[in-house]
Design a protein around this motif. Structure first.
Motif, mmCIF file in Angstrom:
data_model
loop_
_atom_site.group_PDB
_atom_site.id
_atom_site.type_symbol
_atom_site.label_atom_id
_atom_site.label_comp_id
_atom_site.label_asym_id
_atom_site.label_seq_id
_atom_site.Cartn_x
_atom_site.Cartn_y
_atom_site.Cartn_z
ATOM 1 N N ALA A 129 22.440 1.593 26.031
ATOM 2 C CA ALA A 129 21.994 0.266 25.890
ATOM 3 C C ALA A 129 21.653 -0.084 24.793
ATOM 4 O O ALA A 129 21.530 -1.446 24.610
ATOM 5 C CB ALA A 129 21.010 0.121 27.199
ATOM 6 N N SER A 130 20.991 0.607 23.828
ATOM 7 C CA SER A 130 20.208 -0.068 22.607
ATOM 8 C C SER A 130 21.711 -0.119 21.464
ATOM 9 O O SER A 130 21.085 -0.739 20.349
ATOM 10 C CB SER A 130 19.363 1.026 22.293
ATOM 11 O OG SER A 130 19.856 2.299 21.472
ATOM 12 N N GLN A 131 22.767 0.406 21.917
ATOM 13 C CA GLN A 131 23.811 0.401 20.807
ATOM 14 C C GLN A 131 24.877 -0.558 21.038
ATOM 15 O O GLN A 131 25.630 -0.847 20.145
ATOM 16 C CB GLN A 131 24.263 1.774 20.619
ATOM 17 C CG GLN A 131 23.172 2.656 19.757
ATOM 18 C CD GLN A 131 23.888 3.804 19.299
ATOM 19 O OE1 GLN A 131 25.201 3.952 19.434
ATOM 20 N NE2 GLN A 131 23.250 4.780 18.781
ATOM 21 N N HIS A 132 25.019 -0.880 22.419
ATOM 22 C CA HIS A 132 26.372 -1.703 22.663
ATOM 23 C C HIS A 132 26.141 -2.856 23.287
ATOM 24 O O HIS A 132 25.139 -3.093 24.347
ATOM 25 C CB HIS A 132 27.146 -0.796 23.533
ATOM 26 C CG HIS A 132 27.853 0.417 22.631
ATOM 27 N ND1 HIS A 132 28.670 0.303 21.603
ATOM 28 C CD2 HIS A 132 27.508 1.647 22.879
ATOM 29 C CE1 HIS A 132 28.887 1.366 21.205
ATOM 30 N NE2 HIS A 132 28.307 2.304 21.845
ATOM 31 N N HIS B 250 25.078 -6.560 18.260
ATOM 32 C CA HIS B 250 26.195 -6.596 19.550
ATOM 33 C C HIS B 250 25.635 -7.928 20.273
ATOM 34 O O HIS B 250 26.469 -8.341 21.132
ATOM 35 C CB HIS B 250 26.149 -5.522 20.226
ATOM 36 C CG HIS B 250 24.885 -4.978 21.059
ATOM 37 N ND1 HIS B 250 24.754 -5.591 22.053
ATOM 38 C CD2 HIS B 250 23.778 -4.290 20.526
ATOM 39 C CE1 HIS B 250 23.502 -5.116 22.722
ATOM 40 N NE2 HIS B 250 22.956 -4.345 21.570
ATOM 41 N N PRO C 118 25.011 -0.545 14.187
ATOM 42 C CA PRO C 118 24.739 -1.135 15.737
ATOM 43 C C PRO C 118 23.484 -0.564 16.118
ATOM 44 O O PRO C 118 22.896 -1.419 16.873
ATOM 45 C CB PRO C 118 25.870 -0.498 16.463
ATOM 46 C CG PRO C 118 26.459 0.803 15.712
ATOM 47 C CD PRO C 118 26.351 0.359 14.302
ATOM 48 N N HIS C 119 22.681 0.253 15.531
ATOM 49 C CA HIS C 119 21.678 0.789 16.031
ATOM 50 C C HIS C 119 20.406 0.345 15.322
ATOM 51 O O HIS C 119 19.114 0.673 15.502
ATOM 52 C CB HIS C 119 21.425 2.457 15.929
ATOM 53 C CG HIS C 119 21.750 2.885 14.792
ATOM 54 N ND1 HIS C 119 22.771 2.778 13.971
ATOM 55 C CD2 HIS C 119 20.692 3.563 13.779
ATOM 56 C CE1 HIS C 119 22.498 3.437 12.781
ATOM 57 N NE2 HIS C 119 21.179 3.930 12.908
ATOM 58 N N TYR D 34 20.021 -7.260 18.188
ATOM 59 C CA TYR D 34 20.921 -6.372 17.672
ATOM 60 C C TYR D 34 22.301 -6.685 17.331
ATOM 61 O O TYR D 34 22.544 -7.895 17.941
ATOM 62 C CB TYR D 34 20.931 -5.199 18.516
ATOM 63 C CG TYR D 34 19.931 -4.120 18.518
ATOM 64 C CD1 TYR D 34 19.670 -3.094 17.651
ATOM 65 C CD2 TYR D 34 18.737 -4.519 19.380
ATOM 66 C CE1 TYR D 34 18.683 -2.163 17.558
ATOM 67 C CE2 TYR D 34 17.414 -3.524 19.254
ATOM 68 C CZ TYR D 34 17.606 -2.641 18.250
ATOM 69 O OH TYR D 34 16.563 -1.843 18.228
#
Lengths: 343, 351
Positions: A340-343, B165, B121-122, B163
């Motif tokens: 959830a935190s990356q995409h 995305h 992305p992180h 973030y």
């Protein structure tokens, strides 16, 4: 007369075979039958045996039999066993300690502390009250039917083994991802570990260690369960977006910054999927490992089989399923949070 | 106008394959790209590239896909190592740099913007923007002000905690540009930076870049396959084809004097009225001329002059630069310059 006499006669090896009195040693049933009935059995072309060790031995006693091969292997292993033990024993001793202490700890903590602790841990990992509730209920149920101790033993073994799998598996996976040669070397080993029936590597382990030592089943579980975390770490790091790596290079990151700042964080979903699989596989193996004195629910399954106690077998099997569900849900929840935190 | 050279590429070759050195000898002996691939199984990526990139200007390298433009830009910060040649930055040959010097070059002297944004992305938008200072070991708090300043400058106020995305493509590329600006490097490499964006946003981003450039005077190396974009941004245009430079120079000059049929084809399709400037088609004279219909700036596009003249081809204008007359524009010449096929006329006009 054996089928392959002509081979040795033709090659002029009859002398080496030890003359004409073939069949001095052990004989096949056919040969014995034909000898007692006093008539030479003519083997038709249709029934020609494969020129195997046993068939050749019939024609020439100097040829080894196939069981010489297996016993040779056994003797060979026994010959190197002592030397191997000198090296392997101290190396694996910490595993024994870890398992003994974990088993002691998980059972020494009283249930009214242990169950809340497990609930808190699962909440911390998954951030879900529902999940924590499921964990509490499951352990309460297992305790209610008096399977609490067995469950804790199984859990202790899984914690220790899965932790060691991650401890070694992740660095191995990283090494594979960074170096094609390491990868080429490791893949056959991983393939073998994954396809070899688990019972098979119990056998040499039994020769090496005493059945009373915890590390025996510890090693068996680790060997079986380490594969997914290694594979998925390798895959995860190789799958990190090339452009992102290029950006990291273009802004002057060192190799170490790239590994810890970019590659591992981005591979984390895959690594966590590997950890999930590793835990599931150690749970599967912990049952088989009860054959070599691993305590826990597996012992009850084994008892169910040995003494045909159907009820015990089924209930402990259900307990293992319950454990598997909990462990799977908790690790999947952690994975979902990372995703959830990356995409 | 100082024409100090910031980056200089000298005799650069790149050959992809198992034994590039051997293949290089064949190339020196005159083997073509197609023959090299067929007979030696090596790909000639770049063939004897010589480009000087002026400081504080935008150099656009244009070519179709496979022309080697992305390969070329990656030689400037050594993401790709050349087979032969030199890359001089501020007079230093960066190919002699060791790993530490190279990291310093990438951290402090060159930044890069990527076609697919390549944000981490992180990490949050703010942390992405501060990538360069964070690589030096600075904490988020230490670079937050600088990063926020550049995020604001590219139009991303208050998005630092999101973030990547969560942002649209155009906004992500703004982060990419802010990240490059936060590194405070003189040189910005932009690898098809706007190619992945849709046309309207692309125009916005081009305008943003032109604004930034007017303010900051970075040395920008911009890669594109879009001639309109190239003409809009370029101070110096380099056209690549199959790994060699077909023509380079001032964009207006290339437009009016295509060096070979390939470039003629290329420039044939564009809207010349919008790209050509009055200074490129005017008659150069400082002598006062009587009977003119008005004044235009030397940097006006022909399009704007046509609309000013209301399509009348009999008018003549005084061309001004910094308040002084630099030439006279005859509408007849202007109209003639709009037709690309008359090469002879083009030549005569521009010389």
């Amino acid at each position: 007369m054996a089928t392959y006499d002509f081979v040795f006669d033709g090659l002029g090896l009859r002398e080496w075979c030890g003359g004409d009195d073939a069949g001095g040693g052990l004989m096949s049933m056919d040969a014995l039958l034909s000898e007692t009935s006093g008539e030479a059995t003519e083997v038709s072309a249709w029934d020609t045996p494969f020129p195997s060790l046993d068939a050749l031995n019939e024609a020439c006693p100097a040829m080894p039999q196939s069981r010489d091969l297996t016993s040779g292997l056994e003797n060979g292993f026994l010959a190197i066993k002592d030397g191997l033990q000198v090296v392997v024993d101290p190396l694996t001793q910490p595993l024994s300690w870890a398992l003994t202490n974990a088993l002691w700890l998980m059972q020494a903590v009283p249930w009214w502390l242990m169950i809340p602790i497990l609930m808190i841990v699962s909440f911390a990992v998954g951030r879900s009250l529902k999940l924590a509730g499921l964990v509490g209920l499951s352990f309460a149920f297992l305790a209610f039917i008096d399977y609490y101790d067995y469950t804790m033993q199984t859990l202790a073994i899984i914690f220790v083994c899965a932790f060691i799998c991650v401890l070694f598996g992740v660095p191995i996976g990283i090494a594979m991802a960074r170096n094609d040669k390491v990868q080429r070397g490791m893949i056959p080993v991983l393939d073998m570990l994954q396809t070899l029936p688990p019972f098979v590597y119990l056998i040499p382990l039994i020769f090496l260690f005493s059945v009373t030592e915890p590390k025996l089943y510890g090693i068996a579980i680790i060997l079986y369960a380490i594969v997914p975390v290694v594979r998925l770490t390798d895959l995860g790091i190789r799958m990190v977006d090339k452009e992102v790596i290029e950006a990291a290079d273009a802004f002057g990151m060192t190799e170490r910054q790239k590994l810890f700042g970019v590659q591992i964080p981005l591979a984390l979903p895959n690594i966590m999927a590997g950890v999930n699989q590793t835990i599931m596989m150690s749970l599967a193996m912990v049952v088989i490992a009860s054959l070599v004195s691993a305590p826990g629910l597996g012992v009850l399954v084994l008892r169910g089989i040995r003494s045909l106690e159907l009820g015990v077998g089924l209930v402990s099997g259900f307990g293992i399923v319950l454990l598997a569900i909990i462990l799977d849900r908790v690790t999947k929840a952690a994975l979902a949070r990372i995703n959830a935190s990356q995409h | 106008m100082t024409d100090e050279i910031k980056i200089s590429i000298r005799n650069l070759y790149k050959i992809f394959g198992d034994a590039p050195e051997k293949a290089l000898a064949h190339v020196h002996a005159g083997m073509s790209k197609a023959d090299l691939l067929e007979q030696e199984n090596h790909v000639l990526g770049l063939n004897d590239i010589n480009v000087d990139m002026p400081a504080g200007k935008t150099t656009v390298i244009m070519g179709l896909s496979g022309s080697g433009k992305s390969t070329l830009i990656r030689h400037l910060n050594r993401l790709i190592e050349p087979t032969a040649g030199e890359v001089l930055v501020d007079g230093d040959n960066i190919l002699t740099y060791n790993a530490r010097q190279l990291r310093d070059l990438r951290q402090h002297r060159m930044s890069m913007v990527f076609q697919k944004f390549a944000l981490l992305p992180h990490r949050t938008v703010l942390e992405n923007t501060g990538l360069a200072p964070s690589i030096e070991g600075k904490k988020t708090r230490a670079y937050a002000d600088e990063a926020t300043k550049w995020l604001d400058r590219v139009g991303l106020q208050g998005l630092g905690d999101q973030y990547p995305h969560q942002l649209s493509g155009g906004m992500q590329q703004r982060v990419g540009i802010a990240r490059a600006l936060t590194s405070n490097s003189d040189i910005m490499l932009m690898d098809e930076a706007f190619s992945a964006l849709d046309p309207l946003i692309r125009t916005d981003m081009q305008d943003l870049l032109i604004d930034l450039q007017a303010e900051l005077h970075k040395t920008i190396v911009f890669i594109t396959h879009d001639l309109d974009e190239a003409l809009k941004l370029a101070d110096h245009l380099v056209i690549l084809k199959d790994g060699f430079v077909v023509q380079q120079g001032e964009p207006q000059h290339i437009l009016l004097n295509p060096a070979d049929p390939y470039i003629e084809d290329f420039v044939g399709d564009i809207n010349r009225a919008r790209v050509l400037r009055t200074r490129s088609v005017m008659e150069k004279t400082e002598a006062p001329v009587e009977g003119l219909d008005g004044e235009v700036d030397h940097d006006d596009t022909l399009e704007s002059v046509i609309s000013m003249a209301e399509g009348d081809t009999n008018r003549h204008y005084r061309v001004m630069r910094d308040g002084r007359q630099v030439g006279v524009l005859h509408m007849r010449d202007l109209v003639r310059a709009l037709v690309p096929s008359e090469r002879g006329t083009d030549r005569a006009l521009a010389s």
